[in-house]
Design a protein around this motif. Structure first.
Motif, PDB file in Angstrom:
ATOM      1  N   ILE A 167      23.680  26.234   0.188  1.00  0.00           N
ATOM      2  CA  ILE A 167      22.405  26.547   0.294  1.00  0.00           C
ATOM      3  C   ILE A 167      21.552  26.027   1.298  1.00  0.00           C
ATOM      4  O   ILE A 167      20.598  26.228   1.521  1.00  0.00           O
ATOM      5  N   LEU A 209      26.958  15.168 -12.523  1.00  0.00           N
ATOM      6  CA  LEU A 209      26.031  16.529 -12.291  1.00  0.00           C
ATOM      7  C   LEU A 209      26.928  17.604 -12.925  1.00  0.00           C
ATOM      8  O   LEU A 209      26.374  18.705 -13.222  1.00  0.00           O
ATOM      9  N   LEU A 224      33.007  17.313   3.772  1.00  0.00           N
ATOM     10  CA  LEU A 224      32.485  16.606   2.656  1.00  0.00           C
ATOM     11  C   LEU A 224      32.870  17.383   1.195  1.00  0.00           C
ATOM     12  O   LEU A 224      33.084  16.680   0.170  1.00  0.00           O
ATOM     13  N   VAL A 258      20.467  10.108   2.020  1.00  0.00           N
ATOM     14  CA  VAL A 258      21.169  10.687   0.623  1.00  0.00           C
ATOM     15  C   VAL A 258      22.728  10.489   0.631  1.00  0.00           C
ATOM     16  O   VAL A 258      23.503  10.199  -0.202  1.00  0.00           O
ATOM     17  N   ILE A 259      23.138  11.243   1.961  1.00  0.00           N
ATOM     18  CA  ILE A 259      24.362  11.592   2.118  1.00  0.00           C
ATOM     19  C   ILE A 259      25.113  10.335   2.005  1.00  0.00           C
ATOM     20  O   ILE A 259      26.326  10.286   1.341  1.00  0.00           O
ATOM     21  N   PHE A 273      32.958  16.392  -3.009  1.00  0.00           N
ATOM     22  CA  PHE A 273      31.567  16.209  -3.501  1.00  0.00           C
ATOM     23  C   PHE A 273      31.362  17.468  -4.117  1.00  0.00           C
ATOM     24  O   PHE A 273      32.016  18.488  -3.624  1.00  0.00           O
ATOM     25  N   GLN A 274      30.135  17.464  -4.910  1.00  0.00           N
ATOM     26  CA  GLN A 274      29.796  18.710  -5.348  1.00  0.00           C
ATOM     27  C   GLN A 274      29.215  19.524  -4.275  1.00  0.00           C
ATOM     28  O   GLN A 274      28.538  18.930  -3.523  1.00  0.00           O
ATOM     29  N   LEU A 303      22.666  20.985  -0.116  1.00  0.00           N
ATOM     30  CA  LEU A 303      21.339  20.413  -0.551  1.00  0.00           C
ATOM     31  C   LEU A 303      20.869  19.182   0.846  1.00  0.00           C
ATOM     32  O   LEU A 303      19.886  19.299   1.383  1.00  0.00           O
ATOM     33  N   ALA A 304      21.779  18.366   0.852  1.00  0.00           N
ATOM     34  CA  ALA A 304      21.463  17.475   1.817  1.00  0.00           C
ATOM     35  C   ALA A 304      21.573  17.995   3.411  1.00  0.00           C
ATOM     36  O   ALA A 304      20.738  17.772   4.219  1.00  0.00           O
ATOM     37  N   MET A 315      14.547  19.337  -5.621  1.00  0.00           N
ATOM     38  CA  MET A 315      15.661  18.982  -4.823  1.00  0.00           C
ATOM     39  C   MET A 315      15.712  17.329  -5.247  1.00  0.00           C
ATOM     40  O   MET A 315      16.494  16.648  -5.209  1.00  0.00           O
ATOM     41  N   PHE A 350      27.009  21.667  -4.147  1.00  0.00           N
ATOM     42  CA  PHE A 350      25.401  22.034  -4.286  1.00  0.00           C
ATOM     43  C   PHE A 350      24.752  20.939  -3.720  1.00  0.00           C
ATOM     44  O   PHE A 350      24.001  21.046  -2.832  1.00  0.00           O
ATOM     45  N   ILE A 351      25.234  19.499  -3.941  1.00  0.00           N
ATOM     46  CA  ILE A 351      24.604  18.339  -3.311  1.00  0.00           C
ATOM     47  C   ILE A 351      24.831  18.347  -1.985  1.00  0.00           C
ATOM     48  O   ILE A 351      23.761  17.905  -1.308  1.00  0.00           O
ATOM     49  N   VAL A 352      25.949  18.608  -1.465  1.00  0.00           N
ATOM     50  CA  VAL A 352      26.247  18.283  -0.084  1.00  0.00           C
ATOM     51  C   VAL A 352      25.428  19.194   0.763  1.00  0.00           C
ATOM     52  O   VAL A 352      24.773  18.986   1.817  1.00  0.00           O
ATOM     53  N   TYR A 388      37.592  17.603   1.238  1.00  0.00           N
ATOM     54  CA  TYR A 388      38.430  16.704   1.429  1.00  0.00           C
ATOM     55  C   TYR A 388      37.740  15.487   0.577  1.00  0.00           C
ATOM     56  O   TYR A 388      38.458  14.502   0.019  1.00  0.00           O
ATOM     57  N   LEU A 389      36.408  15.254   0.521  1.00  0.00           N
ATOM     58  CA  LEU A 389      35.855  14.116  -0.224  1.00  0.00           C
ATOM     59  C   LEU A 389      35.574  14.384  -1.497  1.00  0.00           C
ATOM     60  O   LEU A 389      34.993  13.542  -2.309  1.00  0.00           O
ATOM     61  N   ALA A 401      17.877  13.121   4.176  1.00  0.00           N
ATOM     62  CA  ALA A 401      19.358  13.678   4.059  1.00  0.00           C
ATOM     63  C   ALA A 401      20.388  12.633   4.526  1.00  0.00           C
ATOM     64  O   ALA A 401      21.313  12.520   3.672  1.00  0.00           O
ATOM     65  N   MET A 457      22.277  27.072 -12.355  1.00  0.00           N
ATOM     66  CA  MET A 457      21.643  27.453 -11.107  1.00  0.00           C
ATOM     67  C   MET A 457      21.364  28.523 -10.803  1.00  0.00           C
ATOM     68  O   MET A 457      20.344  28.962 -10.280  1.00  0.00           O
ATOM     69  N   ILE A 463      25.625   9.027  -1.653  1.00  0.00           N
ATOM     70  CA  ILE A 463      26.352   9.789  -2.379  1.00  0.00           C
ATOM     71  C   ILE A 463      28.031   9.450  -1.808  1.00  0.00           C
ATOM     72  O   ILE A 463      28.765   9.308  -2.718  1.00  0.00           O
ATOM     73  N   PHE A 521      35.688   9.404  -4.876  1.00  0.00           N
ATOM     74  CA  PHE A 521      36.784   9.188  -3.918  1.00  0.00           C
ATOM     75  C   PHE A 521      36.905   7.970  -3.509  1.00  0.00           C
ATOM     76  O   PHE A 521      37.975   7.232  -3.316  1.00  0.00           O
TER      77      PHE A 521
END
Lengths: 355, 379
Positions: free
Chosen positions: A82, B297, A132, B340-341, A138-139, A145-146, B284, A141-143, A135-136, B337, B158, B344, B350
């Motif tokens: 997004i 989530l 991200l 937040v990153i 994460f979802q 979004l950031a 957001m 959507f969240i990545v 390999y890590l 951002a 979504m 997270i 992981f």
């Protein structure tokens, strides 16, 4: 021999059945687009009869087309991105500031370096987000979004005002019109006006063709479908799932870079308000084009028609005289709703057949 | 030997307690909050100063960064409640909350704008209650629309909420014919600012009320158990006699009601509405609050207090960033951002796995050493 032919025959039948299954959404989209356009030509007439109207839709949406194609790639692998809209905005701003500095003699560069900047920004976003996500784990959507937040903030850090571009070479490139033979029209004074498209449309169509070939005929393209369809079985087949997801995000980032530059070519300026909501338009076009958000199903041709349908309905609403901006959004919402319902009904029927 | 045992045992329990604390869902938001507090105290010792000062209306009110933060976090906290429930039951998030807030606010203003400012207190209260109930109804209907798409048509949340995300603000503008409305009645702004004579901002009370209501609901009803069951495995919960479709629909309706309360506070704050800007990007922030609270989530188990704490952390972060004068208000999102990153990444499975692997290795080495030592002793 007879057994062989039987097997071949059943294979053919099966293939045909699966074709109608996966391509039904695509066919619906194409039919809806054609019906809509024909209706507009018959009932509205205001310019819809002229071929230039169609080319104008392309001119305005070249950037959205590229963004949607990138989005389709990511959605086929089961992810989502997004951030593309704000990356577009950032690319416009960075290129505009760069070219203005060149124009004032404060920096070295030319149109080519601005293209490099655009591609670099897109790639950087794609690589970081892809790493991200893939390999890590994460979802997505969240990545992204950031990523959206980051691009939005960076745009205003680069410059918080509108930056019009007056760099000669760029303006010349942006105003270049590619004439299309036999498609012109004659105006009231009897002068022949040739139909034209901007340079961006040609770039966008090239991207569409390249991505279509990638998805249809290359190993990587088929891997995208496999990963999106079922993560684990793709892994068992020996596909590098993480690398595939990573590449999908990188390609999407690259598309965001290209799309951003095309937007810049069309707008000739940078502004923090550029490409607002472009990511949602891109997702909507992909969905209308038959891409499922659950992954594994999708088609670049569908996305092309998704973009065309979306922009045609916007044009129809404007030419109906409902110029208040809210009507376009409401119609797009209604259209999206209808397509989603059709999709869900088709999927439900498919699942029943399987059982 | 006994002496060694006695020295080892208490150490182990302390360790266990530590592990328990670290594994707690509240740990990460609490640490983030602590870091923010320390950072703010280090840069500006007077950051948390609270003063009782008269405001522009001449009322004595509390003012200070902390009060502002708690005040402005109200909408986010209320949204986080609904968003946590939706996340738990449907495994997805509602991205249309900002647009639905615009719709709810527009509905309230549509009713209130028709009244002249010099009506009596009783009628005014009636109008406010009526408009509030109407906006709850409207938001609940829109929530039910989203919920029906998710529950009955099996569209991912979504994507289903993308429809209202695109159309919502336009519908809000359509409700009021895109007019610029501003309510001149002072009493209307009580709900978003201060009631004369009370020094604490009203939204704080509304938030506390919402939290109490949801706590009672979760305590008395089976909502928590059912939504978690549906989120973990919808088909097995159906086999156990829960109707997953109704539960999903219900969570979306509850979110709709939360959105209505937010919309009411939002329009009351300014006594006006800007359709394209009101509650911009709040979806957001609400999703981030849920994620920061350590909730999965993808649905399933949830911890509401962690989400609420997450919402306060996010608002705290925003307030902290606003404090830097050189940061433009619109470029705050870039810094947000990055933070937040980082958060997270720290809370990701992981990285946790990496930590645990390292710990296991260390423990294995230690037990080996202990074994070797024991072996020597016996020899």
């Amino acid at each position: 021999m007879s057994v062989n032919t039987n097997v071949l025959g059943s294979n053919k039948l099966k293939r045909r059945a699966s074709l109608t299954d996966t391509n039904l959404l695509l066919i619906i989209t194409i039919i809806v687009f054609i019906v809509m356009y024909v209706c507009a030509v018959i009932f509205l007439k205001k310019g819809f009869t002229k071929p230039q109207m169609f080319f104008n839709i392309l001119n305005e949406n070249a950037s959205l087309l590229v963004l949607s194609c990138g989005m389709t790639l990511v959605m086929i692998t089961g992810g989502i991105d997004i951030s593309v809209g704000q990356v577009t905005c950032l690319v416009c701003m960075a290129c505009a500031v760069h070219l203005q500095k060149v124009n004032e003699g404060l920096a070295q560069g030319n149109v080519f370096t601005s293209v490099l900047i655009a591609l670099g920004i897109g790639l950087a976003f794609g690589i970081v987000q892809g790493f991200l996500v893939a390999y890590l784990e994460f979802q997505p959507f969240i990545v992204t979004l950031a990523g959206l937040f980051f691009a939005k903030g960076m745009t205003t850090i680069v410059c918080s005002d509108r930056v019009p571009v007056t760099y000669d070479a760029f303006v010349k490139l942006a105003r270049t019109e590619v004439n299309i033979p036999f498609m012109g029209s004659v105006n009231k004074k009897g002068i022949y006006i040739p139909a034209y498209v901007e340079v961006g449309v040609i770039v966008a169509l090239v991207v569409v063709i390249l991505l279509f070939c990638l998805l249809k005929w290359t190993k990587l393209g088929r891997n995208f479908y496999a990963v999106g369809g079922n993560n684990q079985s793709a892994n068992m087949l020996g596909i590098n799932v993480k690398l595939t997801k990573f590449l999908a995000h990188v390609l999407c980032g690259l598309c965001a870079g290209i799309g951003g530059y095309l937007f810049f070519l069309h707008a000739c300026s940078g502004s923090p308000l550029h490409a607002q909501g472009a990511e949602m338009n891109a997702i909507a076009s992909s969905i209308i084009g038959g891409t499922l958000l659950s992954g594994g199903v999708g088609n670049i041709v569908g996305t092309l028609f998704g973009v065309l349908s979306l922009s045609t309905i916007k044009n129809i609403v404007t030419s109906l005289g409902l110029e208040d901006a809210w009507w376009t959004n409401i119609t797009v919402g209604v259209m999206l709703c209808i397509f989603l319902l059709v999709q869900s009904v088709i999927l439900a029927r498919k699942n029943k057949n399987k059982k | 030997m006994t002496s060694i045992d006695s020295t080892i045992k208490p150490r182990l329990t302390i360790k266990e307690i530590l592990i328990k604390i670290v594994r707690n869902q509240l740990f990460i938001p609490l640490v983030a909050l602590l870091l923010l507090v320390i950072f703010n105290l280090a840069t500006d010792p007077g950051f948390f100063k609270i003063a009782l000062e008269p405001n522009s209306d001449g009322n004595l009110v509390l003012s200070g960064n902390l009060i502002t933060m708690i005040d402005y976090a109200s909408e986010l906290v209320i949204l986080a409640i609904g968003m946590t429930l939706v996340t738990s039951a449907s495994g997805g998030q509602d991205i249309s909350v900002g647009a639905t807030i615009a719709i709810a606010g527009s509905t309230v203003l549509r009713i209130v704008k028709t009244q002249s400012p010099d009506i009596s207190g009783g009628t005014f209260a009636g109008i406010i209650i009526g408009s509030f109930l109407l906006c709850v109804l409207v938001s609940a209907i829109f929530g039910a629309f989203n919920g029906a798409l998710v529950a009955f048509f099996k569209i991912q949340p979504m994507v289903a909420t993308l429809i209202l995300f695109t159309a919502g603000r336009s519908i809000a503008a359509w409700i009021n014919n895109n007019d610029n409305i501003s309510i001149t009645d002072k009493r209307f702004s009580y709900f978003g600012n201060f009631i004369p004579g009370i020094a604490v901002p009203t939204p704080v009370f509304i938030t506390i009320l919402c939290l109490i209501v949801i706590a009672i609901v979760l305590k008395v009803t089976n909502l928590r158990l059912y939504s978690q069951a549906v989120g973990i495995n919808a088909s097995s919960s159906r086999l156990n006699g829960i109707n997953p479709k109704m539960i999903k629909l219900l969570t979306f309706v509850i979110l709709g009601i939360c959105v209505a309360v937010c919309g009411f506070i939002k329009v009351s704050r300014t006594s006006s509405i800007t359709y394209s800007v009101i509650a911009n990007n709040i979806e957001m922030d609400a999703i981030l609050a849920v994620a920061l609270g350590g909730n999965n989530l993808g649905g399933g188990k949830f911890n509401l207090s962690a989400s609420v704490l997450g919402a306060y952390v996010i608002q705290f972060l925003t307030t902290t960033l606003y404090k830097f004068k050189e940061i433009d208000s619109s470029s705050i999102s870039a810094y947000k951002a990055v933070v937040v990153i980082l958060l997270i990444i720290i809370s990701s499975p992981f990285v946790r796995k990496l930590f645990e692997d390292a710990k296991n290795k260390r423990e294995a080495a230690r037990t080996e050493a202990v074994n070797a030592g024991a072996g020597k002793e016996t020899v």
